[in-house]
Motif scaffolding. Structure first.
Motif, PDB file in Angstrom:
ATOM      1  N   LYS A 184       0.946  -1.159   0.482  1.00  0.00           N
ATOM      2  CA  LYS A 184      -0.268  -0.129  -0.008  1.00  0.00           C
ATOM      3  C   LYS A 184       0.762   0.782  -0.241  1.00  0.00           C
ATOM      4  O   LYS A 184       0.137   1.892   0.660  1.00  0.00           O
ATOM      5  N   GLU A 185       2.543   0.885   0.102  1.00  0.00           N
ATOM      6  CA  GLU A 185       3.582   2.401  -0.594  1.00  0.00           C
ATOM      7  C   GLU A 185       2.388   3.403  -1.345  1.00  0.00           C
ATOM      8  O   GLU A 185       1.514   3.132  -1.587  1.00  0.00           O
ATOM      9  N   ARG A 186       2.721   4.410  -1.757  1.00  0.00           N
ATOM     10  CA  ARG A 186       1.784   5.666  -2.402  1.00  0.00           C
ATOM     11  C   ARG A 186       3.034   5.623  -3.280  1.00  0.00           C
ATOM     12  O   ARG A 186       3.932   6.238  -2.975  1.00  0.00           O
ATOM     13  N   PHE A 187       2.696   5.787  -4.755  1.00  0.00           N
ATOM     14  CA  PHE A 187       2.813   6.186  -5.943  1.00  0.00           C
ATOM     15  C   PHE A 187       2.477   7.432  -6.387  1.00  0.00           C
ATOM     16  O   PHE A 187       1.206   7.852  -5.871  1.00  0.00           O
ATOM     17  N   THR A 188       3.343   8.306  -7.435  1.00  0.00           N
ATOM     18  CA  THR A 188       2.677   8.828  -8.442  1.00  0.00           C
ATOM     19  C   THR A 188       2.454   8.074  -9.717  1.00  0.00           C
ATOM     20  O   THR A 188       3.494   8.146 -10.444  1.00  0.00           O
ATOM     21  N   GLU A 189       1.843   8.507 -10.350  1.00  0.00           N
ATOM     22  CA  GLU A 189       1.182   8.323 -12.019  1.00  0.00           C
ATOM     23  C   GLU A 189       2.118   9.621 -12.730  1.00  0.00           C
ATOM     24  O   GLU A 189       2.256  10.285 -12.933  1.00  0.00           O
ATOM     25  N   GLN A 190       2.812   8.834 -13.716  1.00  0.00           N
ATOM     26  CA  GLN A 190       3.774   9.705 -14.808  1.00  0.00           C
ATOM     27  C   GLN A 190       2.920   9.903 -15.364  1.00  0.00           C
ATOM     28  O   GLN A 190       3.130  11.024 -16.058  1.00  0.00           O
ATOM     29  N   GLY A 191       2.124  10.344 -15.738  1.00  0.00           N
ATOM     30  CA  GLY A 191       1.191  11.333 -16.505  1.00  0.00           C
ATOM     31  C   GLY A 191       0.858  10.856 -18.104  1.00  0.00           C
ATOM     32  O   GLY A 191      -0.009  11.136 -19.176  1.00  0.00           O
ATOM     33  N   ASP A 192       0.714  10.128 -18.319  1.00  0.00           N
ATOM     34  CA  ASP A 192       0.121   8.711 -19.287  1.00  0.00           C
ATOM     35  C   ASP A 192      -1.266   8.300 -19.227  1.00  0.00           C
ATOM     36  O   ASP A 192      -1.302   7.515 -17.863  1.00  0.00           O
ATOM     37  N   ALA A 193      -1.990   8.011 -20.193  1.00  0.00           N
ATOM     38  CA  ALA A 193      -3.158   6.845 -20.036  1.00  0.00           C
ATOM     39  C   ALA A 193      -2.467   5.808 -19.174  1.00  0.00           C
ATOM     40  O   ALA A 193      -1.182   5.258 -19.751  1.00  0.00           O
ATOM     41  N   LEU A 194      -3.236   4.857 -19.045  1.00  0.00           N
ATOM     42  CA  LEU A 194      -2.806   3.935 -18.269  1.00  0.00           C
ATOM     43  C   LEU A 194      -3.321   2.583 -19.311  1.00  0.00           C
ATOM     44  O   LEU A 194      -4.198   2.884 -19.768  1.00  0.00           O
ATOM     45  N   THR A 195      -2.258   1.673 -18.996  1.00  0.00           N
ATOM     46  CA  THR A 195      -2.281   0.873 -19.983  1.00  0.00           C
ATOM     47  C   THR A 195      -1.639  -0.699 -19.537  1.00  0.00           C
ATOM     48  O   THR A 195      -1.189  -0.354 -18.376  1.00  0.00           O
ATOM     49  N   PHE A 196      -1.600  -1.712 -19.809  1.00  0.00           N
ATOM     50  CA  PHE A 196      -1.766  -2.744 -19.452  1.00  0.00           C
ATOM     51  C   PHE A 196      -0.740  -3.956 -20.161  1.00  0.00           C
ATOM     52  O   PHE A 196      -0.777  -4.413 -20.484  1.00  0.00           O
ATOM     53  N   GLU A 197       0.792  -3.926 -18.589  1.00  0.00           N
ATOM     54  CA  GLU A 197       0.842  -5.488 -19.459  1.00  0.00           C
ATOM     55  C   GLU A 197       1.488  -6.400 -18.281  1.00  0.00           C
ATOM     56  O   GLU A 197       2.459  -6.985 -18.298  1.00  0.00           O
ATOM     57  N   THR A 198       1.058  -5.814 -17.002  1.00  0.00           N
ATOM     58  CA  THR A 198       0.695  -6.957 -15.903  1.00  0.00           C
ATOM     59  C   THR A 198       0.307  -6.371 -14.558  1.00  0.00           C
ATOM     60  O   THR A 198      -0.645  -5.646 -14.846  1.00  0.00           O
ATOM     61  N   GLU A 199       0.152  -7.324 -13.700  1.00  0.00           N
ATOM     62  CA  GLU A 199      -0.689  -7.684 -13.036  1.00  0.00           C
ATOM     63  C   GLU A 199      -0.869  -5.579 -11.648  1.00  0.00           C
ATOM     64  O   GLU A 199       0.067  -5.482 -12.354  1.00  0.00           O
ATOM     65  N   VAL A 200      -2.441  -5.140 -12.033  1.00  0.00           N
ATOM     66  CA  VAL A 200      -2.073  -3.586 -11.272  1.00  0.00           C
ATOM     67  C   VAL A 200      -3.450  -4.528 -10.399  1.00  0.00           C
ATOM     68  O   VAL A 200      -4.239  -4.451 -10.545  1.00  0.00           O
ATOM     69  N   ASP A 201      -3.027  -3.849  -9.490  1.00  0.00           N
ATOM     70  CA  ASP A 201      -3.962  -3.565  -7.987  1.00  0.00           C
ATOM     71  C   ASP A 201      -3.783  -2.318  -7.376  1.00  0.00           C
ATOM     72  O   ASP A 201      -2.795  -1.757  -6.116  1.00  0.00           O
ATOM     73  N   ARG A 202      -4.296  -1.210  -7.011  1.00  0.00           N
ATOM     74  CA  ARG A 202      -3.677   0.377  -6.466  1.00  0.00           C
ATOM     75  C   ARG A 202      -5.795   0.821  -6.545  1.00  0.00           C
ATOM     76  O   ARG A 202      -6.433   0.987  -7.259  1.00  0.00           O
ATOM     77  N   VAL A 203      -5.317   2.051  -5.478  1.00  0.00           N
ATOM     78  CA  VAL A 203      -6.070   3.168  -5.076  1.00  0.00           C
ATOM     79  C   VAL A 203      -6.072   4.203  -5.761  1.00  0.00           C
ATOM     80  O   VAL A 203      -4.517   4.418  -5.460  1.00  0.00           O
ATOM     81  N   TYR A 204      -6.077   4.356  -6.506  1.00  0.00           N
ATOM     82  CA  TYR A 204      -5.583   6.368  -7.021  1.00  0.00           C
ATOM     83  C   TYR A 204      -6.987   6.808  -6.765  1.00  0.00           C
ATOM     84  O   TYR A 204      -7.704   6.800  -5.690  1.00  0.00           O
TER      85      TYR A 204
END
Ligand code: BG6
Length: 288
Positions: A184-204
């Motif tokens: 549950k560490e906090r990160f910042t999305e880098q500015g592009d629309a999200l696309t998927f190429e691996t597991e993703v499990d996030r709370v924006y």
């Protein structure tokens, strides 16, 4: 009608021929079809619909918690309980019955629920198909006990997509997210629309009122509008995790993306007598 376990299913239909199917098991929307009869929500071929298991399909409602903290079961018990039809709901503040295609449901805690989560509440859910074919879920949660409680909530929406590699999610770029894959560490999305190429499990966290899910191959855009739901959960298990999920086919992760209107980061507090309202509206539009 009833499903094979004897649970009541309610079918809604609007004048344009859109339909939605809602189960009393979980108050869960299991199907949403457009005027051409095309399904818009994912249902796992291995979905187990026998209560009290949660059904891997449509829109399970995670309440009174999203996630798996403490002694409460993962994503709370609401999705595992049998709801009742609410024949006499208190009026909504806005006129939300655009047409007649709606159903009101009610969940009240059983004695057993009160042992795991000792709070008296009434959870009223209206599921509505608008004249345009949008699917609206309006939730009202009232504290009818004598002490305050807090909850988190998510509409764990499994959109049906052609192929996850063709999907783009817009509206979350530049936001902070809590990553369930990194404690549950906090990160910042880098500015592009999200696309998927691996597991993703996030709370924006603190996401805008509108989020778009674009499916290039199907030329379809899902628009998610939300009120009272500050966060957006994005989940796809991808290949390795999908194999560990019993009620999901090994390759089915390709056909779905979960994007949930949610209130997770800051739990919602209700004092005795207070009521919270949250609204989710989903539209499926042809992409230009
Ligand atoms: C996600 C959780 O949102 O929901 C995941 O963060 C979980 O960890 C997923 O695997 C599905 O949950 P469940 O209980 O329906 O299998």
């Amino acid at each position: 009608t009833k499903d094979k376990n004897g649970v009541d299913l309610v079918t809604l239909q609007n004048p344009r021929g859109f339909t939605a199917q809602v189960s009393l098991h979980g108050g869960q929307v299991l199907s949403w079809k457009n005027e051409r009869g095309e399904e818009l929500l994912f249902r796992s071929s291995k979905a187990n619909s026998k209560p009290p298991a949660a059904v891997r399909a449509g829109i399970p409602i995670c309440f009174p918690q999203f996630g798996n903290r403490g002694s409460l079961e993962q994503h709370g018990f609401a999705r595992n309980r049998i709801w009742e039809i609410d024949y006499n709901p208190p009026p909504l503040h806005r006129n939300e019955c655009d047409g007649k295609a709606f159903i009101d449901l009610l969940l009240k805690p059983s004695e057993e629920d009160m042992r795991i989560w000792p709070h008296s509440f009434e959870f009223r859910l209206r599921v509505l198909l608008t004249c345009d074919g949008a699917l609206k879920l309006i939730s009202r949660i009232r504290n009818i006990g004598c002490k305050a409680f807090s909850f988190s909530i998510a509409y764990h929406t499994y959109f049906l997509v052609s192929d996850i590699s063709e999907v783009r999610v817009e509206g979350l770029e530049t936001l902070d997210y809590l990553d369930n894959l990194h404690h549950k560490e906090r990160f910042t999305e880098q500015g592009d629309a999200l696309t998927f190429e691996t597991e993703v499990d996030r709370v924006y966290v603190g996401s805008p009122h509108m989020v778009g899910v674009f499916d290039h191959e199907k030329r379809r855009t899902f628009v998610i509008r939300k009120e009272g739901l500050p966060d957006a959960v994005v989940w796809n298990p991808w290949e390795k995790k999908a194999r560990t999920i019993q009620d999901m086919g090994d390759e089915e992760y390709r056909q779905t993306i979960c994007v949930d209107g949610a209130a997770v980061e800051k739990p919602i507090k209700l004092k005795p007598g207070e009521e919270w309202t949250g609204r989710l509206e989903l539209s499926a539009l042809p992409s230009l």
